[in-house]
Motif scaffolding. Structure first.
Motif, short mmCIF file in Angstrom:
data_model
loop_
_atom_site.label_atom_id
_atom_site.label_comp_id
_atom_site.label_asym_id
_atom_site.label_seq_id
_atom_site.Cartn_x
_atom_site.Cartn_y
_atom_site.Cartn_z
N GLU A 34 53.56 14.80 -41.10
CA GLU A 34 54.47 15.89 -40.32
C GLU A 34 53.34 16.43 -39.17
O GLU A 34 52.45 16.59 -39.44
N ILE B 295 61.20 12.98 -38.23
CA ILE B 295 61.11 11.50 -38.02
C ILE B 295 59.78 10.98 -38.36
O ILE B 295 59.78 9.94 -39.23
N THR B 296 58.80 11.36 -38.24
CA THR B 296 57.63 11.20 -38.45
C THR B 296 57.13 11.19 -39.93
O THR B 296 56.57 10.58 -40.58
N GLU B 297 57.96 12.57 -40.69
CA GLU B 297 57.52 12.62 -42.08
C GLU B 297 58.43 11.53 -43.14
O GLU B 297 58.07 10.91 -43.78
N THR B 298 59.84 11.25 -42.43
CA THR B 298 60.73 10.10 -43.12
C THR B 298 60.01 8.75 -42.94
O THR B 298 59.81 8.14 -43.90
N PHE B 299 59.43 8.58 -41.92
CA PHE B 299 59.24 6.89 -41.90
C PHE B 299 57.64 6.75 -41.96
O PHE B 299 57.20 5.84 -42.57
N PHE B 300 56.78 7.80 -41.70
CA PHE B 300 55.33 7.66 -42.01
C PHE B 300 54.72 8.65 -43.07
O PHE B 300 53.39 8.48 -43.36
#
Length: 138
Positions: free
Chosen positions: A99, A91-96
């Motif tokens: 990693e 989730i954090t890699e996709t949105f922000f």
């Protein structure tokens, strides 16, 4: 007396270089007794008039709430431990584009452990409303 004997066992484990057992034994005793304490409190508070879905479904299925809470605890701990870090990382890699490693294991579970000890300091004090649902002896 029990605390004294527990301290002796801890010291014995430490002297014999069983460091893991020196830490594990009191932690296991604390966690097991605290869990039973909290479930007893929760049962005393909710068994006459279930206010949440866990108690309503447990009563409807004719399963004691202690079993339901124990299963929920193990399932939630397993899911968070096995899949939580990977899910948060994706989730954090996709949105922000960042990693984050061990976000659940160290971040959330560590934070909850610290908050647990902090809140226990005042939750069970003498005038606490939580004490109405469990009997203490002197």
């Amino acid at each position: 007396m029990v605390q004294y004997l527990s301290g002796i066992k801890q010291f014995y484990f430490y002297v014999q270089q069983y460091y893991f057992l020196a830490i594990l034994a009191p932690r296991l005793v604390h966690d097991a007794t605290a869990y039973i304490f909290y479930v007893t409190h929760d049962y005393n508070r909710h068994h006459n008039h279930p206010q949440n879905f866990i108690y309503r479904y447990a009563a409807r299925c004719n399963v004691h709430v202690f079993i339901v809470l124990l299963l929920c605890s193990f399932v939630l701990a397993f899911v968070l431990q096995a899949y939580g870090d990977n899910i948060v990382s994706v989730i954090t890699e996709t949105f922000f584009g960042v990693e984050i490693h061990k976000a659940i294991t160290l971040g959330l579970l560590g934070y909850l452990a610290l908050m647990h000890y902090y809140t226990e300091a005042f939750t069970w004090k003498q005038e606490s409303p939580y004490r109405r649902f469990i009997a203490f002896s002197k």
